[in-house]
Design a protein around this motif. Structure first.
Motif, PDB file in Angstrom:
ATOM      1  N   HIS A 278       0.823  -1.217   0.000  1.00 56.00           N
ATOM      2  CA  HIS A 278       0.000   0.000   0.000  1.00 56.00           C
ATOM      3  C   HIS A 278       0.857   1.268   0.000  1.00 56.00           C
ATOM      4  O   HIS A 278       0.677   2.200   0.775  1.00 56.00           O
ATOM      5  N   ASP A 279       1.825   1.270  -0.918  1.00 57.33           N
ATOM      6  CA  ASP A 279       2.704   2.417  -1.145  1.00 57.33           C
ATOM      7  C   ASP A 279       2.851   2.553  -2.656  1.00 57.33           C
ATOM      8  O   ASP A 279       3.342   1.638  -3.320  1.00 57.33           O
ATOM      9  N   PRO A 280       2.413   3.664  -3.250  1.00 62.66           N
ATOM     10  CA  PRO A 280       2.410   3.808  -4.712  1.00 62.66           C
ATOM     11  C   PRO A 280       3.730   3.492  -5.396  1.00 62.66           C
ATOM     12  O   PRO A 280       3.749   2.892  -6.469  1.00 62.66           O
ATOM     13  N   LYS A 281       4.865   3.847  -4.762  1.00 63.55           N
ATOM     14  CA  LYS A 281       6.142   3.616  -5.441  1.00 63.55           C
ATOM     15  C   LYS A 281       6.456   2.123  -5.555  1.00 63.55           C
ATOM     16  O   LYS A 281       7.266   1.708  -6.388  1.00 63.55           O
ATOM     17  N   PHE A 282       5.809   1.310  -4.704  1.00 60.61           N
ATOM     18  CA  PHE A 282       5.960  -0.136  -4.803  1.00 60.61           C
ATOM     19  C   PHE A 282       4.832  -0.769  -5.602  1.00 60.61           C
ATOM     20  O   PHE A 282       5.054  -1.513  -6.554  1.00 60.61           O
ATOM     21  N   TYR A 297      -4.616 -15.157  -9.283  1.00 62.12           N
ATOM     22  CA  TYR A 297      -5.218 -14.188  -8.360  1.00 62.12           C
ATOM     23  C   TYR A 297      -4.258 -13.031  -8.156  1.00 62.12           C
ATOM     24  O   TYR A 297      -3.041 -13.225  -7.990  1.00 62.12           O
ATOM     25  N   ILE A 298      -4.785 -11.818  -8.166  1.00 62.30           N
ATOM     26  CA  ILE A 298      -3.999 -10.623  -7.879  1.00 62.30           C
ATOM     27  C   ILE A 298      -4.815  -9.761  -6.921  1.00 62.30           C
ATOM     28  O   ILE A 298      -5.912  -9.305  -7.261  1.00 62.30           O
ATOM     29  N   GLY A 299      -4.320  -9.571  -5.714  1.00 63.99           N
ATOM     30  CA  GLY A 299      -5.026  -8.754  -4.725  1.00 63.99           C
ATOM     31  C   GLY A 299      -4.124  -7.667  -4.198  1.00 63.99           C
ATOM     32  O   GLY A 299      -2.909  -7.853  -4.081  1.00 63.99           O
ATOM     33  N   ALA A 300      -4.711  -6.509  -3.877  1.00 60.88           N
ATOM     34  CA  ALA A 300      -3.920  -5.382  -3.380  1.00 60.88           C
ATOM     35  C   ALA A 300      -4.580  -4.772  -2.160  1.00 60.88           C
ATOM     36  O   ALA A 300      -5.784  -4.491  -2.156  1.00 60.88           O
ATOM     37  N   MET A 301      -3.786  -4.567  -1.116  1.00 63.77           N
ATOM     38  CA  MET A 301      -4.287  -3.985   0.132  1.00 63.77           C
ATOM     39  C   MET A 301      -4.427  -2.468   0.001  1.00 63.77           C
ATOM     40  O   MET A 301      -3.671  -1.822  -0.736  1.00 63.77           O
ATOM     41  N   GLY A 302      -5.375  -1.915   0.738  1.00 60.21           N
ATOM     42  CA  GLY A 302      -5.553  -0.471   0.752  1.00 60.21           C
ATOM     43  C   GLY A 302      -6.986  -0.104   1.085  1.00 60.21           C
ATOM     44  O   GLY A 302      -7.908  -0.901   0.878  1.00 60.21           O
ATOM     45  N   SER A 303      -7.173   1.079   1.602  1.00 56.82           N
ATOM     46  CA  SER A 303      -8.521   1.571   1.898  1.00 56.82           C
ATOM     47  C   SER A 303      -9.269   1.806   0.595  1.00 56.82           C
ATOM     48  O   SER A 303      -8.687   1.791  -0.496  1.00 56.82           O
ATOM     49  N   ALA A 344      -5.498 -12.301   7.266  1.00 61.10           N
ATOM     50  CA  ALA A 344      -4.948 -13.428   6.518  1.00 61.10           C
ATOM     51  C   ALA A 344      -6.051 -14.412   6.137  1.00 61.10           C
ATOM     52  O   ALA A 344      -6.090 -14.929   5.007  1.00 61.10           O
ATOM     53  N   VAL A 345      -6.964 -14.689   7.071  1.00 56.13           N
ATOM     54  CA  VAL A 345      -8.100 -15.567   6.774  1.00 56.13           C
ATOM     55  C   VAL A 345      -8.935 -14.980   5.645  1.00 56.13           C
ATOM     56  O   VAL A 345      -9.352 -15.685   4.720  1.00 56.13           O
ATOM     57  N   SER A 346      -9.178 -13.680   5.705  1.00 53.69           N
ATOM     58  CA  SER A 346      -9.964 -12.994   4.677  1.00 53.69           C
ATOM     59  C   SER A 346      -9.323 -13.138   3.301  1.00 53.69           C
ATOM     60  O   SER A 346      -9.997 -13.427   2.310  1.00 53.69           O
ATOM     61  N   ILE A 347      -7.999 -12.955   3.240  1.00 54.27           N
ATOM     62  CA  ILE A 347      -7.295 -13.024   1.959  1.00 54.27           C
ATOM     63  C   ILE A 347      -7.273 -14.451   1.416  1.00 54.27           C
ATOM     64  O   ILE A 347      -7.573 -14.695   0.245  1.00 54.27           O
ATOM     65  N   MET A 348      -6.900 -15.418   2.262  1.00 53.41           N
ATOM     66  CA  MET A 348      -6.809 -16.806   1.782  1.00 53.41           C
ATOM     67  C   MET A 348      -8.190 -17.352   1.425  1.00 53.41           C
ATOM     68  O   MET A 348      -8.324 -18.145   0.483  1.00 53.41           O
ATOM     69  N   ALA A 349      -9.220 -16.926   2.151  1.00 49.25           N
ATOM     70  CA  ALA A 349     -10.582 -17.358   1.798  1.00 49.25           C
ATOM     71  C   ALA A 349     -10.955 -16.853   0.411  1.00 49.25           C
ATOM     72  O   ALA A 349     -11.592 -17.565  -0.377  1.00 49.25           O
ATOM     73  N   GLU A 350     -10.545 -15.631   0.095  1.00 48.33           N
ATOM     74  CA  GLU A 350     -10.844 -15.084  -1.229  1.00 48.33           C
ATOM     75  C   GLU A 350     -10.071 -15.828  -2.317  1.00 48.33           C
ATOM     76  O   GLU A 350     -10.606 -16.116  -3.389  1.00 48.33           O
ATOM     77  N   ILE A 351      -8.811 -16.163  -2.043  1.00 45.36           N
ATOM     78  CA  ILE A 351      -8.015 -16.919  -3.013  1.00 45.36           C
ATOM     79  C   ILE A 351      -8.646 -18.281  -3.271  1.00 45.36           C
ATOM     80  O   ILE A 351      -8.773 -18.722  -4.415  1.00 45.36           O
ATOM     81  N   ILE A 352      -9.080 -18.955  -2.212  1.00 46.32           N
ATOM     82  CA  ILE A 352      -9.718 -20.270  -2.358  1.00 46.32           C
ATOM     83  C   ILE A 352     -11.026 -20.148  -3.123  1.00 46.32           C
ATOM     84  O   ILE A 352     -11.327 -20.956  -4.008  1.00 46.32           O
ATOM     85  N   ALA A 353     -11.822 -19.135  -2.796  1.00 37.81           N
ATOM     86  CA  ALA A 353     -13.106 -18.947  -3.470  1.00 37.81           C
ATOM     87  C   ALA A 353     -12.908 -18.692  -4.961  1.00 37.81           C
ATOM     88  O   ALA A 353     -13.623 -19.265  -5.798  1.00 37.81           O
ATOM     89  N   GLN A 354     -11.934 -17.868  -5.301  1.00 40.44           N
ATOM     90  CA  GLN A 354     -11.693 -17.587  -6.722  1.00 40.44           C
ATOM     91  C   GLN A 354     -11.210 -18.830  -7.449  1.00 40.44           C
ATOM     92  O   GLN A 354     -11.628 -19.123  -8.565  1.00 40.44           O
ATOM     93  N   ARG A 355     -10.322 -19.600  -6.799  1.00 36.36           N
ATOM     94  CA  ARG A 355      -9.827 -20.843  -7.399  1.00 36.36           C
ATOM     95  C   ARG A 355     -10.965 -21.829  -7.631  1.00 36.36           C
ATOM     96  O   ARG A 355     -10.970 -22.562  -8.615  1.00 36.36           O
TER      97      ARG A 355
END
Length: 387
Positions: A278-282, A297-303, A344-355
């Motif tokens: 969650h830093d634009p330069k990265f 799957y491609i996910g990015a953190m941020g508000s 972490a649960v939220s992210i991995m659950a989304e990865i599993i659901a998409q798969r």
């Protein structure tokens, strides 16, 4: 859940000690089941057991069948089913039905022209080269085996050249999705016939999770992903933060600019990418490169505000709407996660659901099948009731 790779050492130890061994494999399920297809249990002639296929009295029944397979030297396909109201009594608490293939193993035997050590070696090396182990579980040449690699090499045979070609083609599809299931064919590989049944068990490379950003949430995500069977890489150029001491569970620590790493590493359909910087330069260079890969799957953190601003920057960088839509942001399912572990649960659950091609909603909010029903039993197969 116990798969073949986890019990190979026990099987080999028994065999090298001169003991006869039988292997029981769940090859099909209908309805809810306590174990998935591919679950295994091995039994020595002395009655020792390793692995698990149900957790109830089905296992006691299968042990007896395994000892019978050892004594007679004949494989067998068994079907166990119970009524829902009797499930608690007999062990299949979900009221489902399972098919179990039981076969004797001999170290010196060619296993129908495919030596057992070759099979074991291929399974152990599946993290380097994915394979599908195809076994005839009913019909002519029952017990025959063939290995199909992800580059379409074949070892062993199932009974006819035509059948081998058809099964090998289907096995390639299984490998691409990491599937395990039973398929029915004619003697020469004809579809929509039931002369014989083949269990195709894919042993695919571990799915790869690349985490960009050595932040507070990273260790929780790394730990959970490892529990779920992922190979995990953490990439961050800050050497003081990105260390094995902070992330001991990681398979790989890469101290480099994320965009450099992404351009030089292999990314395929078994790869998931989590951008936690969650830093634009990265994150902008990462995402510009990530959407042009075949990552699953491609996910990015941020508000939400940061996500909206990022989308505008990605448009300015030349990404199309379709490319931007490949990015899941804010990352994760809406479960009210606050702590790093919950996130972490939220992210991995989304990865599993998409798969799995699922929405990630609550099970009680729809009537969809809990487990995808890829195949049904051959209707001619007799069901053995345990009640």
């Amino acid at each position: 859940m116990v798969f073949m790779k986890e019990i190979l050492n026990d099987i080999e130890q028994w065999l090298t000690q001169g003991h006869a061994v039988a292997l029981a494999t769940v090859v099909n399920t209908v309805g809810s089941s306590p174990r998935e297809k591919g679950a295994v249990m091995a039994v020595s002639e002395a009655g020792e057991v390793t692995g698990s296929i149900s957790g109830g009295c089905v296992e006691a029944a299968v042990v007896e069948e395994a000892l019978g397979a050892i004594a007679q030297g004949q494989p067998r396909l068994l079907t166990y089913g119970v009524a829902d109201e009797l499930g608690l009594q007999v062990g299949l608490t979900c009221g489902g039905t399972i098919q179990v293939f039981v076969e004797s193993l001999e170290l010196a035997s060619a296993q129908k022209n495919l030596p057992l050590p070759v099979i074991f070696d291929a399974i152990r090396k599946a993290s380097e080269q994915s394979i599908a182990l195809c076994t005839v579980v009913a019909g002519k040449c029952v017990g025959a085996k063939m290995i199909v690699t992800d580059n379409n090499q074949r070892f062993g045979f199932l009974g006819s050249q035509d059948l081998d070609q058809v099964v090998a083609l289907e096995a390639q599809g299984f490998l691409s999705q990491g599937l395990r299931d039973i398929r029915y064919y004619g003697i020469n590989g004809e579809c929509h016939q039931t002369d014989l049944a083949v269990f195709i068990h894919s042993f695919a490379r571990l799915p790869h999770l690349i985490i960009f950003g050595a932040v507070d949430f990273t260790r929780s995500l790394c730990k959970l992903a490892k529990m779920l069977g992922y190979r995990v890489t953490i990439c961050d150029p800050r050497s003081s933060l990105n260390t094995p001491k902070r992330f001991p569970e990681a398979d790989e620590i890469v101290v480099d600019w994320p965009s450099n790493y992404l351009q030089t590493t292999t990314v395929d359909s078994h790869t998931s990418i989590a951008v936690l910087t969650h830093d634009p330069k990265f994150d902008l260079p990462i995402l510009v490169n990530a959407v042009r890969t075949p990552a699953a799957y491609i996910g990015a953190m941020g508000s939400r505000k940061a996500t909206a601003e990022r989308i505008e920057r990605l448009k300015e960088a030349g990404l199309s709407t379709a490319e931007i839509n490949r990015i899941t942001a804010p990352i994760g399912l809406d479960i009210g996660a606050i702590t790093p572990d919950e996130t972490a649960v939220s992210i991995m659950a989304e990865i599993i659901a998409q798969r799995s091609g699922r929405s990630g909603g609550r099970l009680n909010a729809n009537q969809n099948l809990i487990h995808p029903r890829i195949s049904q039993f051959n209707q001619q197969q007799e069901v053995i009731s345990l009640c």
